[in-house]
Design an enzyme around this catalytic site. Sequence first.
Site, short mmCIF file in Angstrom:
data_model
loop_
_atom_site.label_atom_id
_atom_site.label_comp_id
_atom_site.label_asym_id
_atom_site.label_seq_id
_atom_site.Cartn_x
_atom_site.Cartn_y
_atom_site.Cartn_z
N HIS A 4 31.98 30.84 51.23
CA HIS A 4 31.44 32.28 49.82
C HIS A 4 30.55 32.57 51.30
O HIS A 4 30.68 33.98 52.07
CB HIS A 4 30.68 31.53 49.32
CG HIS A 4 30.01 32.86 48.06
ND1 HIS A 4 30.99 32.81 47.53
CD2 HIS A 4 28.96 32.91 47.94
CE1 HIS A 4 29.90 33.87 47.22
NE2 HIS A 4 29.12 34.02 47.56
N VAL B 203 40.39 26.43 56.40
CA VAL B 203 40.79 27.08 55.06
C VAL B 203 40.45 25.87 53.43
O VAL B 203 40.26 25.08 53.95
CB VAL B 203 42.33 26.68 54.88
CG1 VAL B 203 42.59 27.08 52.93
CG2 VAL B 203 42.87 27.72 55.61
N GLU C 153 50.67 49.01 15.95
CA GLU C 153 49.58 50.31 16.69
C GLU C 153 48.26 50.77 16.02
O GLU C 153 47.57 50.11 16.98
CB GLU C 153 50.40 51.11 16.96
CG GLU C 153 51.78 50.74 17.74
CD GLU C 153 52.55 52.38 17.59
OE1 GLU C 153 53.01 53.07 16.69
OE2 GLU C 153 52.71 52.95 18.55
N VAL D 203 41.15 33.13 52.11
CA VAL D 203 42.00 33.84 53.09
C VAL D 203 43.97 34.09 52.60
O VAL D 203 43.41 34.74 52.77
CB VAL D 203 42.05 32.87 53.67
CG1 VAL D 203 42.88 31.89 54.84
CG2 VAL D 203 40.64 31.99 54.61
N LEU E 130 51.99 47.40 11.43
CA LEU E 130 50.55 47.66 11.47
C LEU E 130 50.52 47.04 13.43
O LEU E 130 49.15 46.98 13.56
CB LEU E 130 50.43 46.38 10.73
CG LEU E 130 49.57 45.98 9.03
CD1 LEU E 130 49.18 45.12 8.59
CD2 LEU E 130 48.99 47.58 8.99
#
Length: 1332
Positions: free
Chosen positions: A356, A263, A1263, A269, A1261
């Site tokens: 990686h 790890v 939406e 993981v 205001l």
Amino acid sequence: MPSPSSSDELIFFVNGKKVTPGPFLDSFPPVRLTGTKFACGEGGCGACTVMVSRYSTTNQEIRHYPATACLVPLCSLHGAAITTVEGVGSIRTRVHPVQERLAKCHGTQCGFCSPGMVMSIYTLLRNHPDPTPEQVTEALGGNLCRCTGYRPIVESATTFCAEPTVCPVKGSGKCCLEEEEEEEETGSVRARRKVCTKLYDKDEFQPLDPSQEPIFPPELIRMAEDPDKRRLTFRGERTTWLAPVTLMDLLELRADFPQAPLVMGNTTVGPDMKFKGDFHPVFISPLGVPELCLLNSEGDGVTVGAGHSLAQLSDALKSIVSKQPAEKTETCRALLKHLRTLAGPPIRNMATLGGHVATRATISDLNPILAAGKATLQLISKDGERQIPLDGAFLEGSPEANLKPGEIVLSVSIPYSTQWQFVSGLRQAQRQENAMAIVNAGMSVRFEDGTSTIRDLQMFYGGVGPTVVSASRTCAQLVGRQWDDQMLSEACRGVLDEIHLPPGAKGGQVEFRRTLLLSLLFKFYLRVRRGLSRLDPQKFPDIPEQYTSALEDFPIVTPRGLQMFQCVDPRQPLQDSVGYPVMHQAGLKHATGEAVFVDDMPPVGQELFLAVVTSTRAHAKIISIDTAEALALPGVVSVITAEDVPGENHHNGEILYAQGEVICVGQIVCTVAADTHAHAREAARKVKIEYEDIEPRIITIEQALEHSSFLSPERKIEQGDVERAFRHVDQIIEGEVHVEGQEHFYMETQTILAVPREEDKEMVLHLGTQYPTHVQEFVAAALNIPRSRVACHMRRAGGAFGGKVTKPALLGAVAAVAANKTGRPIRFVLERGDDMLITAGRHPLLGRYKVGFMKNGLIKAADVEFYVNGGCTPDESQLVVEYVVLKSENAYYIPNFRCRGRACRTNLPSNTAFRGFGFPQATVVVEAYVTAVASHCDLLPEEVREINMYKRTSQTAYKQTFHPEPLRRCWKECLEQSSFHARKQAAEDFNRQSRWKKRGLAVIPMKYTIGVPIAYYQQAAALVHIYLDGSVLLTHGGCELGQGLHTKMLQVASRELGVPTSYIHLSETSTVTVPNAVFTAGSMGTDINGKAVQNACQILMARLQPIIRRNPHGKWEEWVKKAFEESISLSATGYFRGYQTNMDWDKEQGDAFPYYVYGAACAEVDIDCLSGAHKLLRADIFMDAAFSINPAVDIGQIEGAFVQGMGLYTTEELKYSPEGVLHSQGTNDYKIPTVTEIPEDLHVTLLHSRNPVAIYSSKGLGEAGVFLGSSVLFAISDAVATARRERGLKENFAVRSPATPEWIRMACVDQFTDMIPRDDPSTFTPWSICVS
Ligand SMILES: Cc1cc2nc3c(=O)[nH]c(=O)nc-3n(C[C@H](O)[C@H](O)[C@H](O)COP(=O)(O)OP(=O)(O)OC[C@H]3O[C@@H](n4cnc5c(N)ncnc54)[C@H](O)[C@@H]3O)c2cc1C
Ligand code: FES
Ligand code: FES
């Protein structure tokens, strides 16, 4: 297994305090800091960002880095100091400048993302006290915010930058203006008004003093430097964590536990354990092994220890690039480019190079480049060291190229490139940053010196198979060839031949991915040609000028903005804050993490956690539910099913627990109550359900139409004589537009705490909802008790956007049933994936139109049909359809207009309310046919928009009279202030000179309706108490969702009572204090609750008037005291009956809405025709705000809605399988905009008008801005149309939403899209389908 007997002491510091568990991890004392938020659990949102500080013995330095707490294993923290938002500052002690500025710059709305934002900025400042704007943007790349649209957050952080930010009023000659005169035209009168641009006062900011930051605990330095350090062992309930400190010990452990993961960053993981159910009894954590952290850049390349985080790798590469000649750093620079956008900073700081590389993921951004650059891996085991190439065989997992048991990656060697070598990394993702690539590539070519003869060619692709794949055969065939067009053609054919992507491949987008294989290759080809030409311009001609646009990806720039709004009349009393940009009432609490959300509430005695078991079939009979295994697990108390509902399991068409059959994937079949969240989830996985599929299974609108499957009757409005008009027009066009759905993605998932009270069978619920009354109704019905026994408390929600109108009622009832059955409090927190699956979102919509028009663009007739995918139960689909029908004319007068709408019943989770409520989808269809008319008339779409726009006092198609003057003003100002025509001309010039990038612009007008056509849904009540010390407790029926409702209510009460806002407290919304309150939605929150608050305050003031008259110079406290002494009640209920709206659907007419909000937006984008990427360069928004009660809140709503709209129309894509399974269930698969997507330049102007019906002549205001985000969609479509025209294609093509990279790329047809193999749709099952 190691001996189970002993466990070492795990030591770390949190906010300067030492934390140590007992002998076993299970006895770890909870730290109970709730400021850090949990919103995705997979490292994708940054809500849980904390700062980790570690001391390095190698360089005797302390490294501070951001980390997403949700992926940090507890044991990995040994020796680290953690700073959470609580450790940065507090309103009880001292608010840190980062927190203060975030709040004061209006960078918080709901506040759920704010602690994470604070931690990212704070960590940046710990490392760079004078950051550059670029560093700020980079630092925020891993943090999502769904409310603000990021601009104010970035702005708050750039206040720490040393270099002044560039004046936003580009090219206007004005700079940093605070007040400006603006001409305003109201009717025929022209007046001059002051315009303000300052939303906060920088002078109020505390300075940043880095010397005041806490020091790193000396004990941890001593621990790190301890010469007798030895391996540590930490034990948990089922797992053991082994942390070796020497390489030898690590290798011993690796040999002893070959299956145990190493790890490192835990970013692979961790998610695999969580989402794939991987279990490991032993973990090896080699973070403390110094040999993994070595770096050597001498010799022929650089050797980087596998333990380097990707961020450290990036720093190392930057340093090398700055020191070495460019020709040697091709590979390093290619890696750096991808490292900038790979995930966000926390992940880059946690993930390691070794992890990686060893993961060998198909979408790895680094491995293809490392392979192309001929990197090698140093492997080491107990038996010795060896080197293997990081090549195709390794990446494709060939057994002979694998790590042997017991081996680890010690380091990665990256050779320097040579003069005649070129290396590139290329990628395309759904969004530019913090998104896995759809396809990426690493390519390298090496020429015979001084020639363009290929000596070696390497091409590696990710995202086109289960592993990174190499086009090795093609590369081998091309050795010896010249780098020319003919070679390119062969390379393209070779790659397509060699890399086969089956039509039904996982991940879908098959044709797009095939095209990207070629597009990325072509980009590489051009870059190399340019490189050759740079080396020897005489010998190698440069690429054509128009092709240079293919070379570069879009740059990431720091966004900036300008906001303009009305200034407050200087004669207004000082204490009256109405009209001022007042900070969100809870802003500081958001930024310090002290704002309490439901899951932050302390545990209630005996509480249980609930986990859901949901249907995996779209339409099936439930044959059996086997709960035995689940019930046998430790901590499990009960499994709750439909049988346990004492009252109505089916209420108003909605179903709590599935009974007998399931009607969608994601329907709740049962829940499991257990003592911990982990136990509940584990048990839920063990419940076995047997199904038998039922036909038909209806997933798409098309399938619903085939089966006549509807949720409700059709709605229609009609005016004029449509058929007759079609006979007298110059042209008729017909078309179809698909608008896919959208996930709310509120940062706080649905969370409920249900507490049963034995006495009188009461049930108390705490939850984040927009509609407590609705929750009360559902819970009462489910438990078969009167509503008076159900109390719903709502303090705040971490975003809602419509998703918390109806769904909390269902989930609240599910939790209440569990609480009722077990007799214990239930904590029910939906995981992100479950939330996305169960609660659904915006309705996907299909629009079909037939439009008749004259040659000059005047539209005479339109016949439009809308269908929405409602899902499996009614929810609010009928209301959505009514809105679609009523609102769909948008800003246009079409004399002969027919519009019909219908909600389809399908086997998808039930779609629900979402900001804009159907309007943002329906109006795409309208703007699409307007655009199509323009194309047929050879006009600009803006010309056709203007010709057909409402001009004078008019009636809508449903015969409501309105005056569109503010609409015309927004339109005119937008065209003028954005310099639309000049920029359009400039875009055309740009497009002529650019073959592969195209620029598009669009201006979209908007007429948006407020409220609902049902009068009683607009009533509201408020309760105001004045206490004897003069303090005021204000309660009203509206819910604080981040939209600043409470802030505005405080401003209203303050004005009405004539006391400063500091006198007034607003605690929570509850069914106990205000009964039967309607939903907080439809942009009506301030309108209706404001009137109720005003009414209550005016009642109180009327009572106080005689006292005030007698003592006009007295103080508030004196008047209050006197009132009490005169037995005058100091408590009042205020009430607003609602606007008198109505709609008669039989007559197809009514005064459906109290008023309209108008607006216009201009967007300018660049698209990359080869990759499908787009970049939003600038957006100008003009919104008719009438009189803004709080410009900061209103601008925040507009910007946030605009960015949410942008997401809807571009990056956000829900993917369903043909069987109705939602593939996109988290941050990994669903991409809301990040800081990188927002406009580089964002200008917002609030225009002043009058609106006598609303409180203080304001407008709702919340939406409207969503739809204005469609200006981005139409700007993209403008750019695509230009690309297509250039390629001689018919311009009129079907606009669709979202305009994803896939859509953009495939619409920009070219030689590469022509080359790829196409599949016969009847021969395969696609991975995902469009459900609109
Ligand atoms: C939110 C998020 C976004 C992401 N975005 C991207 C992206 O855009 N592009 C991209 O390419 N990747 C992306 N990733 C993937 C990320 O790059 C990898 O998860 C990461 O590099 C793995 O490193 P780690 O140290 O966390 O590995 P860990 O999870 O700690 O380990 C992974 C595996 O590697 C093994 N391992 C680790 N070190 C060694 C070693 N030295 N020798 C042998 N085996 C070893 C372990 O045993 C384990 O099996 C993303 C991940 C997350 C969580
Ligand atoms: S990143 Fe941890 S909760 Fe989202
Ligand atoms: S304020 Fe950022 S998510 Fe709500």
